[in-house]
Design a protein around this motif. Structure first.
Motif, PDB file in Angstrom:
ATOM      1  N   LEU A 101       0.817  -1.210   0.000  1.00  9.04           N
ATOM      2  CA  LEU A 101       0.000   0.000   0.000  1.00  9.04           C
ATOM      3  C   LEU A 101       0.855   1.265   0.000  1.00  9.04           C
ATOM      4  O   LEU A 101       1.790   1.388   0.776  1.00  9.04           O
ATOM      5  CB  LEU A 101      -0.932   0.015   1.211  1.00  9.04           C
ATOM      6  CG  LEU A 101      -1.950  -1.112   1.284  1.00  9.04           C
ATOM      7  CD1 LEU A 101      -2.806  -0.962   2.540  1.00  9.04           C
ATOM      8  CD2 LEU A 101      -2.825  -1.165   0.042  1.00  9.04           C
ATOM      9  N   CYS A 105      -4.951   4.493  -2.404  1.00  9.81           N
ATOM     10  CA  CYS A 105      -5.555   3.170  -2.221  1.00  9.81           C
ATOM     11  C   CYS A 105      -6.894   3.092  -2.939  1.00  9.81           C
ATOM     12  O   CYS A 105      -7.474   4.103  -3.315  1.00  9.81           O
ATOM     13  CB  CYS A 105      -5.767   2.885  -0.739  1.00  9.81           C
ATOM     14  SG  CYS A 105      -4.238   2.722   0.190  1.00  9.81           S
ATOM     15  N   ASP A 118      -3.648  -1.377  -3.204  1.00 13.02           N
ATOM     16  CA  ASP A 118      -2.855  -0.242  -3.646  1.00 13.02           C
ATOM     17  C   ASP A 118      -3.442   0.180  -4.991  1.00 13.02           C
ATOM     18  O   ASP A 118      -3.796  -0.680  -5.818  1.00 13.02           O
ATOM     19  CB  ASP A 118      -1.385  -0.646  -3.799  1.00 13.02           C
ATOM     20  CG  ASP A 118      -0.571   0.487  -4.373  1.00 13.02           C
ATOM     21  OD1 ASP A 118      -0.349   1.479  -3.670  1.00 13.02           O
ATOM     22  OD2 ASP A 118      -0.184   0.380  -5.572  1.00 13.02           O
TER      23      ASP A 118
END
Length: 145
Positions: A101, A105, A118
């Protein structure tokens, strides 16, 4: 049962907190379980839904090495959380690293749970699977139903 659908683009803050969509906060108010999921994403289950999965999983055959490995991985990667007053969930460093991440996001609804990706990984996943989705048409849905 809450239905989680749609795509949302919250930002991960410097403390590892991610704001979940406001429309789902009431359904998530009883607490959530965050765990590693397939494809380097995270899954967010309502505590009740996670418990229902756990009840089914523990009754699975203990003689199946693949089932045991999956269950160990799934439960060892779980983290119980409560949303804060702003609807944020705190993602552990381990979870953030596992899912790769960054600040950008994507939260997607997967009907009975949410997935956290991500943003670039989600775009890559969509690019990789768009043709299969388009060509599957109703035959994939027929197989599911």
């Amino acid at each position: 049962m809450a239905r989680f659908v749609g795509t949302y683009t919250p930002k991960l803050d410097d403390k590892g907190r991610l704001t979940l969509p406001a429309k789902f906060r009431e359904a998530l108010a009883g607490g959530v379980m965050v765990t590693r999921s397939q494809d380097r994403s995270l899954s967010v289950y309502r505590a009740e839904e996670f418990d229902a999965i756990a009840d089914k999983a523990v009754s699975a055959s203990r003689n199946d090495p693949e089932a045991r490995a999956f269950l160990r991985y799934f439960f060892a990667g779980a983290d119980e959380q409560r949303l804060d007053g702003q609807g944020r969930v705190n993602l552990s460093a381990e979870h953030r690293e596992y899912a790769g991440l960054s600040k950008e996001c994507v939260v997607i609804g997967s009907y009975d749970h949410l997935e956290i990706w991500d943003a670039q990984s989600w775009r890559d996943y969509q690019d990789q699977h768009e043709e299969a989705f388009s060509s599957a048409g109703s035959s994939a849905l027929d197989a599911i139903l």
